[in-house]
Motif scaffolding. Structure first.
Motif, PDB file in Angstrom:
ATOM      1  N   MET A   1       0.845  -1.198   0.000  1.00 53.08           N
ATOM      2  CA  MET A   1       0.000   0.000   0.000  1.00 53.08           C
ATOM      3  C   MET A   1       0.881   1.248   0.000  1.00 53.08           C
ATOM      4  O   MET A   1       1.842   1.333   0.754  1.00 53.08           O
ATOM      5  CB  MET A   1      -0.910   0.013   1.230  1.00 53.08           C
ATOM      6  N   THR A   2       0.565   2.198  -0.850  1.00 51.69           N
ATOM      7  CA  THR A   2       1.337   3.440  -0.955  1.00 51.69           C
ATOM      8  C   THR A   2       1.091   4.316   0.273  1.00 51.69           C
ATOM      9  O   THR A   2      -0.042   4.565   0.653  1.00 51.69           O
ATOM     10  CB  THR A   2       0.943   4.212  -2.219  1.00 51.69           C
ATOM     11  N   LYS A   3       2.186   4.782   0.872  1.00 45.88           N
ATOM     12  CA  LYS A   3       2.090   5.594   2.090  1.00 45.88           C
ATOM     13  C   LYS A   3       2.316   7.066   1.749  1.00 45.88           C
ATOM     14  O   LYS A   3       3.339   7.425   1.157  1.00 45.88           O
ATOM     15  CB  LYS A   3       3.118   5.132   3.114  1.00 45.88           C
ATOM     16  N   VAL A   4       1.365   7.911   2.146  1.00 48.83           N
ATOM     17  CA  VAL A   4       1.444   9.348   1.891  1.00 48.83           C
ATOM     18  C   VAL A   4       1.591  10.075   3.220  1.00 48.83           C
ATOM     19  O   VAL A   4       0.805   9.847   4.153  1.00 48.83           O
ATOM     20  CB  VAL A   4       0.188   9.858   1.158  1.00 48.83           C
ATOM     21  N   LEU A   5       2.576  10.956   3.308  1.00 49.16           N
ATOM     22  CA  LEU A   5       2.731  11.824   4.476  1.00 49.16           C
ATOM     23  C   LEU A   5       2.170  13.192   4.128  1.00 49.16           C
ATOM     24  O   LEU A   5       2.641  13.852   3.191  1.00 49.16           O
ATOM     25  CB  LEU A   5       4.210  11.957   4.869  1.00 49.16           C
ATOM     26  N   VAL A   6       1.144  13.633   4.869  1.00 49.89           N
ATOM     27  CA  VAL A   6       0.528  14.942   4.680  1.00 49.89           C
ATOM     28  C   VAL A   6       1.089  15.884   5.744  1.00 49.89           C
ATOM     29  O   VAL A   6       0.972  15.611   6.945  1.00 49.89           O
ATOM     30  CB  VAL A   6      -1.002  14.867   4.792  1.00 49.89           C
ATOM     31  N   VAL A   7       1.691  16.991   5.311  1.00 49.15           N
ATOM     32  CA  VAL A   7       2.308  17.954   6.233  1.00 49.15           C
ATOM     33  C   VAL A   7       1.613  19.292   6.070  1.00 49.15           C
ATOM     34  O   VAL A   7       1.788  19.985   5.058  1.00 49.15           O
ATOM     35  CB  VAL A   7       3.819  18.097   5.966  1.00 49.15           C
ATOM     36  N   ASP A   8       0.808  19.669   7.066  1.00 48.14           N
ATOM     37  CA  ASP A   8       0.057  20.926   7.015  1.00 48.14           C
ATOM     38  C   ASP A   8      -0.357  21.264   8.435  1.00 48.14           C
ATOM     39  O   ASP A   8      -0.627  20.370   9.246  1.00 48.14           O
ATOM     40  CB  ASP A   8      -1.174  20.784   6.116  1.00 48.14           C
ATOM     41  N   ASP A   9      -0.408  22.568   8.747  1.00 45.73           N
ATOM     42  CA  ASP A   9      -0.780  22.968  10.108  1.00 45.73           C
ATOM     43  C   ASP A   9      -2.267  23.280  10.243  1.00 45.73           C
ATOM     44  O   ASP A   9      -2.692  23.816  11.268  1.00 45.73           O
ATOM     45  CB  ASP A   9       0.061  24.169  10.570  1.00 45.73           C
ATOM     46  N   GLU A  10      -3.070  22.950   9.231  1.00 48.12           N
ATOM     47  CA  GLU A  10      -4.515  23.129   9.304  1.00 48.12           C
ATOM     48  C   GLU A  10      -5.174  21.775   9.560  1.00 48.12           C
ATOM     49  O   GLU A  10      -5.309  20.964   8.641  1.00 48.12           O
ATOM     50  CB  GLU A  10      -5.057  23.723   8.007  1.00 48.12           C
ATOM     51  N   PRO A  11      -5.606  21.490  10.801  1.00 51.89           N
ATOM     52  CA  PRO A  11      -6.175  20.167  11.106  1.00 51.89           C
ATOM     53  C   PRO A  11      -7.346  19.781  10.221  1.00 51.89           C
ATOM     54  O   PRO A  11      -7.472  18.614   9.824  1.00 51.89           O
ATOM     55  CB  PRO A  11      -6.605  20.303  12.574  1.00 51.89           C
ATOM     56  N   ALA A  12      -8.210  20.742   9.876  1.00 51.90           N
ATOM     57  CA  ALA A  12      -9.379  20.411   9.052  1.00 51.90           C
ATOM     58  C   ALA A  12      -8.940  19.943   7.671  1.00 51.90           C
ATOM     59  O   ALA A  12      -9.513  18.985   7.120  1.00 51.90           O
ATOM     60  CB  ALA A  12     -10.304  21.623   8.937  1.00 51.90           C
ATOM     61  N   LEU A  13      -7.927  20.595   7.102  1.00 52.59           N
ATOM     62  CA  LEU A  13      -7.445  20.203   5.782  1.00 52.59           C
ATOM     63  C   LEU A  13      -6.762  18.838   5.844  1.00 52.59           C
ATOM     64  O   LEU A  13      -6.961  17.987   4.960  1.00 52.59           O
ATOM     65  CB  LEU A  13      -6.481  21.245   5.238  1.00 52.59           C
ATOM     66  N   ARG A  24      -9.178   5.939  -1.134  1.00 49.97           N
ATOM     67  CA  ARG A  24      -8.590   5.411  -2.376  1.00 49.97           C
ATOM     68  C   ARG A  24      -7.425   4.481  -2.079  1.00 49.97           C
ATOM     69  O   ARG A  24      -6.534   4.276  -2.903  1.00 49.97           O
ATOM     70  CB  ARG A  24      -8.160   6.581  -3.266  1.00 49.97           C
ATOM     71  N   ASP A  25      -7.441   3.913  -0.881  1.00 51.09           N
ATOM     72  CA  ASP A  25      -6.502   2.844  -0.479  1.00 51.09           C
ATOM     73  C   ASP A  25      -5.070   3.305  -0.291  1.00 51.09           C
ATOM     74  O   ASP A  25      -4.126   2.511  -0.437  1.00 51.09           O
ATOM     75  CB  ASP A  25      -6.549   1.680  -1.481  1.00 51.09           C
ATOM     76  N   TYR A  26      -4.869   4.592   0.029  1.00 49.02           N
ATOM     77  CA  TYR A  26      -3.554   5.037   0.458  1.00 49.02           C
ATOM     78  C   TYR A  26      -3.454   4.907   1.977  1.00 49.02           C
ATOM     79  O   TYR A  26      -4.435   5.119   2.698  1.00 49.02           O
ATOM     80  CB  TYR A  26      -3.315   6.499   0.074  1.00 49.02           C
ATOM     81  N   GLU A  27      -2.264   4.593   2.445  1.00 51.69           N
ATOM     82  CA  GLU A  27      -1.983   4.679   3.878  1.00 51.69           C
ATOM     83  C   GLU A  27      -1.523   6.107   4.172  1.00 51.69           C
ATOM     84  O   GLU A  27      -0.654   6.625   3.464  1.00 51.69           O
ATOM     85  CB  GLU A  27      -0.906   3.681   4.269  1.00 51.69           C
ATOM     86  N   VAL A  28      -2.094   6.736   5.185  1.00 50.21           N
ATOM     87  CA  VAL A  28      -1.830   8.158   5.422  1.00 50.21           C
ATOM     88  C   VAL A  28      -1.264   8.369   6.823  1.00 50.21           C
ATOM     89  O   VAL A  28      -1.782   7.847   7.814  1.00 50.21           O
ATOM     90  CB  VAL A  28      -3.105   9.006   5.266  1.00 50.21           C
ATOM     91  N   THR A  29      -0.176   9.118   6.896  1.00 49.76           N
ATOM     92  CA  THR A  29       0.318   9.657   8.161  1.00 49.76           C
ATOM     93  C   THR A  29       0.338  11.172   8.014  1.00 49.76           C
ATOM     94  O   THR A  29       0.253  11.707   6.909  1.00 49.76           O
ATOM     95  CB  THR A  29       1.729   9.143   8.489  1.00 49.76           C
ATOM     96  N   HIS A  30       0.445  11.888   9.134  1.00 45.41           N
ATOM     97  CA  HIS A  30       0.414  13.345   9.032  1.00 45.41           C
ATOM     98  C   HIS A  30       1.347  13.988  10.043  1.00 45.41           C
ATOM     99  O   HIS A  30       1.731  13.370  11.036  1.00 45.41           O
ATOM    100  CB  HIS A  30      -1.015  13.877   9.224  1.00 45.41           C
ATOM    101  N   ALA A  31       1.712  15.220   9.736  1.00 46.17           N
ATOM    102  CA  ALA A  31       2.524  16.033  10.636  1.00 46.17           C
ATOM    103  C   ALA A  31       2.030  17.469  10.516  1.00 46.17           C
ATOM    104  O   ALA A  31       1.644  17.912   9.437  1.00 46.17           O
ATOM    105  CB  ALA A  31       4.001  15.946  10.259  1.00 46.17           C
TER     106      ALA A  31
END
Length: 225
Positions: A1-13, A24-31
Motif C-alpha cells: 500500500m502506498t504511504k502518503v505523508l501529509v504535512v500541514d498545520d490546518e487540522p481540518a485540511l 482510495r486505499d492510500y496509507e496516510v500519516t500526518h505532521a
C-alpha cells in the motif's frame, strides 16, 4: 500500500485529505510542523509527501532542502502562496509538483497518482554520458562534476534521460512534460524552465551560455553531447 505523508498545520485540511486518500486505499500519516515531518520521513519512509510551505516552525522550502540532502522522495507542494517566485523556489529546491490553495480534490489526487507513477515506472535507460565537464551513469544514477559526486533529484534524472536517449534530437515541450510529469501536464511549461535552469547550474561550465542543454525557443530542448 502506498504511504502518503501529509504535512500541514490546518487540522481540518489534514483530516479532509486523509479521508479522501484513505478512501482510495492510500496509507496516510500526518505532521503539523516541519520538524515532525522530517522525523516521520526518517522513521516511517513514506512513498510521497504532500507538503504545505507555510509551516509554524520551519519554512516549507527549507523542509524540501533538508529532505533533498538524503532522499529522492517525491514531494508535492501544497500552498496558499500564489507568488510565482515561491513556486520557482520550491521547484528549484527539488519539489516535484506544486498545487495552489484552494484546490480541487480530484486535481490533488491526480498529482499524487502521477508522483507515484513517476517513482515506479520503468523506462529504457540512456547510454552513459561523459563530457569534459561531467559524467552521467543513468542506470546507476551516478553523476560526477569535474570528478566529484553530484546529487540530482529523480525529476532531474528523468528529464535528462528523456533528452539523452536521443542526443541532439529536439524534444518538444509537450513531449517532455508528458514523459517526465505525465498526461495532463503538457501546458505547464514553467516546470521545464525551472528544471532546465537548475540542471544548467549543475552541469554547464557557463549556465548563461549553455553548450549541453540547448533551448529551441517556443519548441523544446536538445541534449548536445
Amino acid at each position: 500500500m502506498t504511504k502518503v505523508l501529509v504535512v500541514d498545520d490546518e487540522p481540518a485540511l489534514v483530516r479532509t485529505l486523509s479521508i479522501n486518500l484513505r478512501a482510495r486505499d492510500y496509507e496516510v500519516t500526518h505532521a503539523f510542523d516541519g520538524r515532525t515531518a522530517l522525523q516521520c520521513i526518517a522513521e516511517d519512509a513514506p512513498d510521497v509527501v504532500v507538503l504545505d510551505l507555510g509551516l509554524p516552525d520551519i519554512d516549507g522550502v527549507d523542509v524540501i532542502r533538508r529532505i533533498r540532502r538524503t532522499s529522492e522522495l517525491p514531494i508535492i507542494v501544497l500552498s496558499a502562496r500564489h507568488d510565482s517566485d515561491d513556486k520557482v523556489e520550491a521547484l528549484d529546491e527539488g519539489a516535484d509538483d506544486y498545487v495552489t490553495k484552494p484546490f480541487g480534490m480530484d486535481e490533488l489526487l491526480a498529482r499524487v497518482r502521477a508522483a507515484v507513477r513517476r517513482r515506479t515506472v520503468s523506462t529504457p535507460h540512456a547510454d552513459p554520458v561523459r563530457t569534459a565537464h561531467f559524467a552521467l551513469d543513468f542506470p546507476e544514477r551516478i553523476a560526477l562534476r569535474d570528478g566529484a559526486p553530484m546529487r540530482l533529484t529523480p525529476t532531474e534524472w528523468h528529464l535528462l534521460e528523456t533528452l539523452a536517449i536521443q542526443p541532439g534530437r529536439l524534444v518538444s515541450q509537450a513531449e517532455l512534460l508528458r514523459e517526465v510529469w505525465g498526461p495532463g501536464y503538457e501546458k505547464d511549461t514553467h516546470y521545464l524552465r525551472v528544471y532546465v535552469a537548475g540542471l544548467r547550474r549543475k552541469l554547464e561550465p557557463d549556465p548563461a551560455v549553455p553548450r549541453y542543454l540547448l533551448t529551441d525557443p517556443g519548441q523544446g530542448y536538445r541534449f548536445n553531447v
